[in-house]
Design a protein around this motif. Structure first.
Motif, short mmCIF file in Angstrom:
data_model
loop_
_atom_site.label_atom_id
_atom_site.label_comp_id
_atom_site.label_asym_id
_atom_site.label_seq_id
_atom_site.Cartn_x
_atom_site.Cartn_y
_atom_site.Cartn_z
N LYS A 58 66.75 99.92 35.25
CA LYS A 58 66.95 99.91 33.80
C LYS A 58 67.52 98.56 33.36
O LYS A 58 68.31 97.95 34.07
CB LYS A 58 67.95 101.00 33.41
CG LYS A 58 67.30 102.36 33.22
CD LYS A 58 68.30 103.39 32.74
CE LYS A 58 68.67 103.20 31.27
NZ LYS A 58 69.61 104.25 30.83
N GLY A 59 67.12 98.12 32.18
CA GLY A 59 67.67 96.89 31.61
C GLY A 59 68.95 97.21 30.85
O GLY A 59 69.15 98.34 30.40
N GLY A 60 69.81 96.21 30.72
CA GLY A 60 71.00 96.36 29.88
C GLY A 60 72.07 97.29 30.41
O GLY A 60 72.91 97.77 29.66
N VAL A 61 72.03 97.56 31.72
CA VAL A 61 73.04 98.48 32.29
C VAL A 61 74.25 97.74 32.87
O VAL A 61 75.20 98.39 33.33
CB VAL A 61 72.45 99.40 33.39
CG1 VAL A 61 71.48 100.39 32.81
CG2 VAL A 61 71.81 98.58 34.49
N GLY A 62 74.19 96.41 32.90
CA GLY A 62 75.36 95.68 33.40
C GLY A 62 75.17 95.00 34.75
O GLY A 62 76.14 94.59 35.38
N LYS A 63 73.91 94.82 35.17
CA LYS A 63 73.65 94.16 36.45
C LYS A 63 74.19 92.72 36.46
O LYS A 63 74.90 92.31 37.36
CB LYS A 63 72.15 94.09 36.75
CG LYS A 63 71.51 95.41 37.08
CD LYS A 63 70.03 95.24 37.39
CE LYS A 63 69.20 94.88 36.16
NZ LYS A 63 69.19 95.91 35.11
N LEU B 220 86.70 101.40 38.32
CA LEU B 220 85.92 101.67 37.10
C LEU B 220 85.94 100.41 36.25
O LEU B 220 87.00 99.82 36.05
CB LEU B 220 86.64 102.75 36.31
CG LEU B 220 86.26 104.21 36.52
CD1 LEU B 220 87.34 105.09 35.91
CD2 LEU B 220 84.93 104.48 35.85
N ILE B 221 84.78 100.00 35.75
CA ILE B 221 84.75 98.83 34.86
C ILE B 221 84.73 99.34 33.41
O ILE B 221 83.78 100.02 33.01
CB ILE B 221 83.50 97.95 35.11
CG1 ILE B 221 83.35 97.60 36.60
CG2 ILE B 221 83.55 96.71 34.22
CD1 ILE B 221 84.45 96.77 37.21
N PRO B 222 85.77 99.04 32.64
CA PRO B 222 85.81 99.55 31.27
C PRO B 222 84.88 98.77 30.34
O PRO B 222 84.49 97.63 30.66
CB PRO B 222 87.26 99.30 30.86
CG PRO B 222 87.68 98.11 31.65
CD PRO B 222 86.94 98.21 32.96
N ARG B 223 84.52 99.36 29.24
CA ARG B 223 83.87 98.59 28.19
C ARG B 223 84.91 97.62 27.65
O ARG B 223 86.02 98.01 27.32
CB ARG B 223 83.38 99.54 27.09
CG ARG B 223 82.61 98.86 25.99
CD ARG B 223 81.96 99.86 25.05
NE ARG B 223 80.77 100.48 25.62
CZ ARG B 223 79.59 99.89 25.73
NH1 ARG B 223 79.41 98.65 25.29
NH2 ARG B 223 78.57 100.52 26.26
N ASN B 224 84.57 96.36 27.62
CA ASN B 224 85.56 95.35 27.23
C ASN B 224 84.84 94.17 26.57
O ASN B 224 83.99 93.53 27.20
CB ASN B 224 86.34 94.91 28.48
CG ASN B 224 87.35 93.81 28.18
OD1 ASN B 224 87.41 92.81 28.88
ND2 ASN B 224 88.15 93.99 27.16
N VAL B 225 85.18 93.90 25.34
CA VAL B 225 84.43 92.92 24.56
C VAL B 225 84.52 91.51 25.16
O VAL B 225 83.59 90.71 25.04
CB VAL B 225 84.88 92.94 23.07
CG1 VAL B 225 86.30 92.43 22.92
CG2 VAL B 225 83.90 92.16 22.20
#
Ligand code: ADP
Ligand code: MG
Length: 261
Positions: A11-16, A217-222
């Motif tokens: 999948k694209g855009g998943v954080g690779k 766990l990698i948080p969502r972080n701007v």
């Protein structure tokens, strides 16, 4: 000898790419010698490491077509070295999209990266391969070269379904092309603990895949999302940000796992 890991998910855009550059920088920060291979023609890992993909003299394209060695084509960006997180980058750009077609009729086409890495294995502790969002010949080159696969994933509804395809591909490559290959682990990224669904999917992942789910766990972080526009991994751009700290913790987790065998 280097441990070689693909960062893959079809999948694209998943954080690779975010995982690739920040893990590379995190490992470098804790003293590991790292080579990051960009296998995506989009060249995001290249740009995100501070290397201008439009100005590459040599790239992974020449390496796959056997007209350059990795020693000739990899560069260590000054900005990363100065920040104490120097790692080598084997860059990519749009040219790489052509390699997939040019290699079709060639022999050993899925083993090009593996063979190119052989002479540099003693130079690095970790070699990370940022894969494109597909399971084509480029990703296959990554899977043939690696000992393990790290799968970044968002804890969303269809996550488990997509994972089944990837696990099947890993098994096929293991059976036919690379007996060393195994799933190292699933990395939960862009995680937001306030979202109930994400917690549920995270629990499902743990019950299906057990210890294959990384503790970190990698948080969502701007800050992680802002860093690429400065040509830096988040870990270098803002080391104190929550997301950067998580990637440094992940680098430690990976090193410790390696030492347990
Ligand atoms: P891929 O390489 O799988 O296509 P990317 O690493 O490019 O995915 O990430 C997709 C988008 O999500 C990018 O805009 C990136 O900056 C953003 N992103 C990735 N991880 C995080 C995170 N932990 N927090 C916030 N944004 C993120
Ligand atoms: Mg990417």
């Amino acid at each position: 000898m280097a441990q070689i890991f693909c960062i893959a998910n079809q999948k694209g855009g998943v954080g690779k790419t975010t995982t690739s550059v920040n893990l590379a920088a995190g490992l470098a920060r804790i003293g590991q010698r790292v080579l990051l291979v960009d296998l995506d023609p989009q060249g995001n890992a290249t740009m995100g490491s501070g290397v201008d993909k439009r100005a590459l003299a040599l790239s992974v394209y020449e390496v796959l077509l056997e007209s350059a060695s990795i020693a000739e084509a990899a560069v260590v960006p000054d900005k990363l070295r100065e920040a104490g997180a120097g790692y080598a980058v084997l860059g990519a750009n749009r040219e790489l999209a052509g390699a997939e077609i040019e290699l079709v009729g060639e022999e050993r086409r899925e083993r090009r990266l593996r063979e190119a890495l052989a002479p540099v294995l003693a130079d690095y502790d970790f070699i990370l391969i940022d894969c494109p969002p597909s399971l084509g010949l480029l990703t296959l080159n990554g899977l043939c070269a690696a000992q393990g696969v790290i799968v970044p994933m968002q804890c969303e509804y269809f996550a488990l379904e997509g994972l089944a395809d990837l696990v099947k591909t890993i098994k096929q490559v293991h059976a036919n092309l690379n007996r060393e290959l195994r799933l190292i682990g699933l990395l939960r990224v862009m995680f937001d603990p306030r979202i109930t669904l994400q917690q549920q999917v995270s629990e499902q992942l743990k019950s299906h895949y057990g210890s294959k789910v990384f503790d970190t766990l990698i948080p969502r972080n701007v800050r992680l999302a802002e860093a690429p526009s400065f040509g830096l991994p988040g870990v270098v751009f803002d080391p104190s940000a929550k997301g950067s700290q998580a990637f440094i913790a992940f680098a430690r987790e990976l090193v410790e796992r390696g030492m347990q065998g």
